[in-house]
Design a protein around this motif. Structure first.
Motif, PDB file in Angstrom:
ATOM      1  N   HIS A   1      54.933 148.857  42.934  1.00 44.77           N
ATOM      2  CA  HIS A   1      55.378 147.507  43.299  1.00 44.77           C
ATOM      3  C   HIS A   1      56.237 146.984  42.156  1.00 44.77           C
ATOM      4  O   HIS A   1      55.953 147.235  40.982  1.00 44.77           O
ATOM      5  N   THR A   2      57.270 146.229  42.482  1.00 44.28           N
ATOM      6  CA  THR A   2      58.156 145.676  41.464  1.00 44.28           C
ATOM      7  C   THR A   2      58.293 144.182  41.669  1.00 44.28           C
ATOM      8  O   THR A   2      58.605 143.728  42.782  1.00 44.28           O
ATOM      9  N   GLU A   3      58.049 143.422  40.595  1.00 43.92           N
ATOM     10  CA  GLU A   3      58.332 141.990  40.635  1.00 43.92           C
ATOM     11  C   GLU A   3      59.517 141.696  39.719  1.00 43.92           C
ATOM     12  O   GLU A   3      59.680 142.325  38.665  1.00 43.92           O
ATOM     13  N   ILE A   4      60.352 140.766  40.145  1.00 43.58           N
ATOM     14  CA  ILE A   4      61.480 140.291  39.343  1.00 43.58           C
ATOM     15  C   ILE A   4      61.122 138.887  38.894  1.00 43.58           C
ATOM     16  O   ILE A   4      60.885 138.005  39.735  1.00 43.58           O
ATOM     17  N   LEU A   5      61.078 138.693  37.589  1.00 44.92           N
ATOM     18  CA  LEU A   5      60.626 137.417  37.030  1.00 44.92           C
ATOM     19  C   LEU A   5      61.750 136.807  36.193  1.00 44.92           C
ATOM     20  O   LEU A   5      62.033 137.276  35.086  1.00 44.92           O
ATOM     21  N   PHE A   6      62.419 135.791  36.736  1.00 49.44           N
ATOM     22  CA  PHE A   6      63.452 135.072  35.992  1.00 49.44           C
ATOM     23  C   PHE A   6      62.796 134.026  35.102  1.00 49.44           C
ATOM     24  O   PHE A   6      61.888 133.299  35.539  1.00 49.44           O
ATOM     25  N   VAL A   7      63.250 133.955  33.849  1.00 47.05           N
ATOM     26  CA  VAL A   7      62.803 132.901  32.930  1.00 47.05           C
ATOM     27  C   VAL A   7      64.041 132.087  32.571  1.00 47.05           C
ATOM     28  O   VAL A   7      64.916 132.564  31.834  1.00 47.05           O
ATOM     29  N   ASP A   8      64.130 130.878  33.104  1.00 48.36           N
ATOM     30  CA  ASP A   8      65.339 130.073  32.915  1.00 48.36           C
ATOM     31  C   ASP A   8      65.227 129.190  31.681  1.00 48.36           C
ATOM     32  O   ASP A   8      64.235 128.482  31.487  1.00 48.36           O
ATOM     33  N   GLY A   9      66.246 129.233  30.863  1.00 49.00           N
ATOM     34  CA  GLY A   9      66.303 128.436  29.639  1.00 49.00           C
ATOM     35  C   GLY A   9      67.053 127.142  29.833  1.00 49.00           C
ATOM     36  O   GLY A   9      67.986 126.840  29.100  1.00 49.00           O
TER      37      GLY A   9
ATOM     38  N   GLU B   1      66.401 130.147  43.282  1.00 44.08           N
ATOM     39  CA  GLU B   1      65.524 129.623  44.337  1.00 44.08           C
ATOM     40  C   GLU B   1      65.984 130.076  45.719  1.00 44.08           C
ATOM     41  O   GLU B   1      65.156 130.404  46.587  1.00 44.08           O
ATOM     42  N   ARG B   2      67.294 130.132  45.940  1.00 42.08           N
ATOM     43  CA  ARG B   2      67.793 130.623  47.234  1.00 42.08           C
ATOM     44  C   ARG B   2      67.492 132.109  47.404  1.00 42.08           C
ATOM     45  O   ARG B   2      67.176 132.568  48.517  1.00 42.08           O
ATOM     46  N   ALA B   3      67.583 132.877  46.302  1.00 41.44           N
ATOM     47  CA  ALA B   3      67.264 134.310  46.380  1.00 41.44           C
ATOM     48  C   ALA B   3      65.777 134.507  46.706  1.00 41.44           C
ATOM     49  O   ALA B   3      65.421 135.401  47.486  1.00 41.44           O
ATOM     50  N   ILE B   4      64.912 133.688  46.115  1.00 42.63           N
ATOM     51  CA  ILE B   4      63.472 133.785  46.398  1.00 42.63           C
ATOM     52  C   ILE B   4      63.222 133.563  47.887  1.00 42.63           C
ATOM     53  O   ILE B   4      62.470 134.313  48.526  1.00 42.63           O
ATOM     54  N   GLU B   5      63.860 132.543  48.434  1.00 42.26           N
ATOM     55  CA  GLU B   5      63.661 132.237  49.848  1.00 42.26           C
ATOM     56  C   GLU B   5      64.268 133.327  50.738  1.00 42.26           C
ATOM     57  O   GLU B   5      63.648 133.747  51.729  1.00 42.26           O
ATOM     58  N   ARG B   6      65.443 133.781  50.381  1.00 44.59           N
ATOM     59  CA  ARG B   6      66.133 134.792  51.192  1.00 44.59           C
ATOM     60  C   ARG B   6      65.374 136.109  51.219  1.00 44.59           C
ATOM     61  O   ARG B   6      65.336 136.808  52.232  1.00 44.59           O
ATOM     62  N   GLU B   7      64.756 136.489  50.090  1.00 43.14           N
ATOM     63  CA  GLU B   7      64.104 137.788  49.969  1.00 43.14           C
ATOM     64  C   GLU B   7      62.594 137.717  50.199  1.00 43.14           C
ATOM     65  O   GLU B   7      61.894 138.700  49.960  1.00 43.14           O
ATOM     66  N   ARG B   8      62.110 136.551  50.668  1.00 45.06           N
ATOM     67  CA  ARG B   8      60.673 136.393  50.875  1.00 45.06           C
ATOM     68  C   ARG B   8      60.164 137.459  51.852  1.00 45.06           C
ATOM     69  O   ARG B   8      60.715 137.660  52.934  1.00 45.06           O
ATOM     70  N   GLY B   9      59.118 138.182  51.452  1.00 43.83           N
ATOM     71  CA  GLY B   9      58.581 139.259  52.264  1.00 43.83           C
ATOM     72  C   GLY B   9      59.275 140.588  52.051  1.00 43.83           C
ATOM     73  O   GLY B   9      58.826 141.610  52.578  1.00 43.83           O
ATOM     74  N   VAL B  10      60.369 140.584  51.295  1.00 43.30           N
ATOM     75  CA  VAL B  10      61.105 141.822  51.016  1.00 43.30           C
ATOM     76  C   VAL B  10      61.025 142.157  49.528  1.00 43.30           C
ATOM     77  O   VAL B  10      60.623 143.250  49.146  1.00 43.30           O
ATOM     78  N   ARG B  11      61.405 141.208  48.685  1.00 49.07           N
ATOM     79  CA  ARG B  11      61.316 141.379  47.233  1.00 49.07           C
ATOM     80  C   ARG B  11      60.353 140.355  46.661  1.00 49.07           C
ATOM     81  O   ARG B  11      60.277 139.219  47.152  1.00 49.07           O
ATOM     82  N   ASP B  12      59.652 140.737  45.610  1.00 49.31           N
ATOM     83  CA  ASP B  12      58.731 139.836  44.910  1.00 49.31           C
ATOM     84  C   ASP B  12      59.511 139.208  43.762  1.00 49.31           C
ATOM     85  O   ASP B  12      59.706 139.834  42.711  1.00 49.31           O
ATOM     86  N   ILE B  13      59.989 137.997  43.946  1.00 48.45           N
ATOM     87  CA  ILE B  13      60.823 137.314  42.950  1.00 48.45           C
ATOM     88  C   ILE B  13      60.147 136.010  42.568  1.00 48.45           C
ATOM     89  O   ILE B  13      59.700 135.242  43.426  1.00 48.45           O
ATOM     90  N   ARG B  14      60.049 135.762  41.265  1.00 46.09           N
ATOM     91  CA  ARG B  14      59.473 134.511  40.775  1.00 46.09           C
ATOM     92  C   ARG B  14      60.412 133.869  39.772  1.00 46.09           C
ATOM     93  O   ARG B  14      61.256 134.536  39.165  1.00 46.09           O
ATOM     94  N   LEU B  15      60.247 132.575  39.581  1.00 52.03           N
ATOM     95  CA  LEU B  15      61.012 131.814  38.591  1.00 52.03           C
ATOM     96  C   LEU B  15      60.040 130.995  37.767  1.00 52.03           C
ATOM     97  O   LEU B  15      59.183 130.290  38.317  1.00 52.03           O
ATOM     98  N   ILE B  16      60.151 131.100  36.444  1.00 51.98           N
ATOM     99  CA  ILE B  16      59.437 130.172  35.569  1.00 51.98           C
ATOM    100  C   ILE B  16      60.463 129.540  34.641  1.00 51.98           C
ATOM    101  O   ILE B  16      61.558 130.078  34.430  1.00 51.98           O
ATOM    102  N   HIS B  17      60.110 128.375  34.121  1.00 49.61           N
ATOM    103  CA  HIS B  17      61.028 127.630  33.266  1.00 49.61           C
ATOM    104  C   HIS B  17      60.564 127.712  31.816  1.00 49.61           C
ATOM    105  O   HIS B  17      59.373 127.559  31.528  1.00 49.61           O
ATOM    106  N   GLN B  18      61.530 127.914  30.932  1.00 52.44           N
ATOM    107  CA  GLN B  18      61.194 128.052  29.518  1.00 52.44           C
ATOM    108  C   GLN B  18      60.586 126.758  28.979  1.00 52.44           C
ATOM    109  O   GLN B  18      59.710 126.785  28.105  1.00 52.44           O
ATOM    110  N   THR B  19      61.065 125.617  29.477  1.00 51.49           N
ATOM    111  CA  THR B  19      60.465 124.315  29.153  1.00 51.49           C
ATOM    112  C   THR B  19      60.312 123.538  30.456  1.00 51.49           C
ATOM    113  O   THR B  19      61.035 123.784  31.412  1.00 51.49           O
TER     114      THR B  19
END
Length: 524
Positions: free
Chosen positions: A286-294, A305-323
């Motif tokens: 399994h592969t997750e893609i984890l963006f950390v935005d600065g 956020e659009r990529a997360i919604e578009r790939e929901r159920g296909v790719r495991d994509i998350r976003l966290i914020h540096q602050t």
């Protein structure tokens, strides 16, 4: 397991890289094709060199052996090895070269094929010879790894290549017509070749140098060529370097492949988000893609956020914020984000990652995401515990790295190799891969060095070295950025590198000399 059949179509950047790779391969084959008619003449002019290569290879290849020669040209080296005619094969990129080889040596078999994509078809050999070939390969690692299918337990792989110190001399000889012209090539050092052999599953048996004087000079050339490989100083000036290796027995690999977390620190990289999502391959179980935005000030967050919604159920994509982005942090000072740096983003990303394997991918995509699976393979096969990308092996694309940056990277690689006690060719390559369990040990012992690293590279390298984790370099091709702007600041970041070197000296050398260094209890 997630579905993987609904993949994003090939992106423009990936298509461009594939087309440029194919074009380099066609150009290389075309050059050798054009040289076929004059190859015998050039070989006769360089007779002393070719005799030396034949003598060298005969030391490791027994007469009557089944021999595979890659890049066989007109077949003269293969014939000189007196192989088993029925069980041997010469392969070359250029069909015209193969035709000349068949004319000159009708008792041997030759085949025109891409040596980087040979199909085993049940063929196994006693020896594999690759003379003057690695410099012309697009992907040395993949080629060597593919050769394992042609080996039995005692197969010997013999690789010869030119010493990069001769690059200027050989280039001048080509310009004045004293040497056959060649396509631009990789200039690999001894350490590079031996590292690639280990990564590919081969164990080095022997390596060395030969041929200080590659032309016939009565008395002098014979004496110098006999003595030089044994004389310190002179041996490093020899033209030919060689390595002899055998296949390492296959190690048991876990039946359950690892899960993988790809951490992508980003700030103002809107133009690279879709490429990153489309080009990062599925790896392991399994592969997750984890963006950390600065705290990006362009449309990066919205694009993620659009990529997360578009790939929901296909790719495991998350976003966290540096602050945090709510409340007072909404007006976060950009200069503070630059001070926090990529290192802070990497640490936060790794802390949030869920995969068994954690890796960094720079959001500029100057290292191809398509190369990431080979990093995971090296870990899963137990060939290393820490895999560090190296951009300084293959030629770089134009404009991918400024000249002063390149010089600085090479200088600091020498410094940190000495300081850490392990060969580190490219400290600042953004692609670094390790087991999450090992990262947790690094994090647990971070207090020894302190929270000192704005890049994220040295925190990992220093921690891994102190724990005694075997570190290996994985060569990658470095491409030019196609979107966004570089965050590298030559002067300020150069000074930070000097500071990193000072910290490493104090912690690894000075403390050890004074007997103050106490390795962690869980060090390997």
């Amino acid at each position: 397991m997630l579905e993987t059949d609904r993949r994003t179509p090939m992106s423009p950047s990936a298509r461009r890289i594939a087309e440029e790779t194919a074009e380099r391969t066609r150009r290389r084959a075309g050059i050798f094709e054009a040289l076929a008619a004059d190859r015998v003449r050039w070989r006769e002019r360089g007779a002393a060199y070719h005799r030396a290569i034949e003598v060298l290879c005969r030391r490791f290849v027994a007469p009557g052996a089944r021999v595979l020669e890659l890049g066989c040209g007109t077949g003269d080296l293969l014939a000189a090895l007196a192989p088993d005619p029925a069980g041997s094969l010469g392969v070359d990129f250029a069909p015209a070269m193969v035709e000349r080889a068949r004319e000159r040596h009708p008792g041997l078999r030759f085949e025109a094929a891409d040596v980087e994509a040979l199909e085993p078809e049940g063929r196994v050999f006693d020896a594999i010879v690759a003379s003057d070939l690695v410099g012309h390969l697009e992907d040395v690692y993949a080629t060597l790894r593919g050769l394992r299918a042609f080996c039995h337990a005692d197969t010997r792989l013999v690789v010869t290549y030119h010493n990069f110190l001769w690059q200027g001399v050989l280039g001048f000889a080509e310009r004045v017509g004293a040497k056959m012209p060649q396509p631009d090539q990789n200039w690999l050092g001894r350490q590079d070749v031996e590292n690639l052999l280990r990564l590919s599953g081969f164990k080095l048996e022997q390596s060395g140098q030969a041929l200080l004087v590659p032309v016939d000079v009565p008395v002098l050339s014979g004496a110098l060529n006999a003595a030089a490989p044994r004389v310190p100083g002179l041996r490093h000036l020899c033209l030919v370097q060689y390595a002899v290796a055998k296949l390492v027995p296959s190690r048991p690999v876990a039946l359950d492949p690892p899960t993988v977390s790809v951490v992508i620190p980003c700030r103002n990289e809107e133009g690279n988000v879709d490429d990153a999502v489309g080009r990062v391959p599925e790896m392991g179980r399994h592969t997750e893609i984890l963006f950390v935005d600065g705290h990006s000030t362009d449309g990066t967050v919205g694009r993620i956020e659009r990529a997360i919604e578009r790939e929901r159920g296909v790719r495991d994509i998350r976003l966290i914020h540096q602050t945090p982005r709510d409340g007072g942090a909404a007006g976060e000072d950009p200069s503070r984000m630059l001070r926090l740096g990529k290192g802070d983003a990497v640490r936060k990303g790794f802390a949030a990652a869920k995969g068994d394997v954690v890796m960094i991918l720079d959001a500029d995509l100057t290292v191809a995401p398509e190369d990431l699976p080979r990093f995971v393979d090296v870990l899963a096969e137990g060939r290393a515990r820490f895999v560090n990308g190296s951009r300084l092996v293959y030629p770089m694309e134009d404009e991918s790295m400024r000249f002063l940056n390149l010089c600085g990277n090479k200088a600091f690689s020498l410094v940190f190799t000495w300081l850490l006690g392990q060969p580190i060719k490219d400290t600042l390559c953004g692609t670094k891969v390790l087991w999450r369990s090992d990262y947790e040990r690094i994090a647990a012992n971070r207090a020894y060095f302190g929270n000192f690293d704005p890049f994220g590279d040295f925190d990992l390298l220093f921690g891994a070295a102190r724990l005694g984790l075997p570190i290996v370099d994985m060569p990658v091709r470095y491409a030019r950025r196609t979107a966004g702007v570089s965050k590298v600041r030559l002067v300020s970041h150069g000074l930070l590198l000097v500071r990193m070197a000072g910290i490493a000296f104090r912690k690894f050398k000075w403390n050890r000399w004074l007997g103050r260094d106490r390795r962690p209890a869980d060090a390997s």
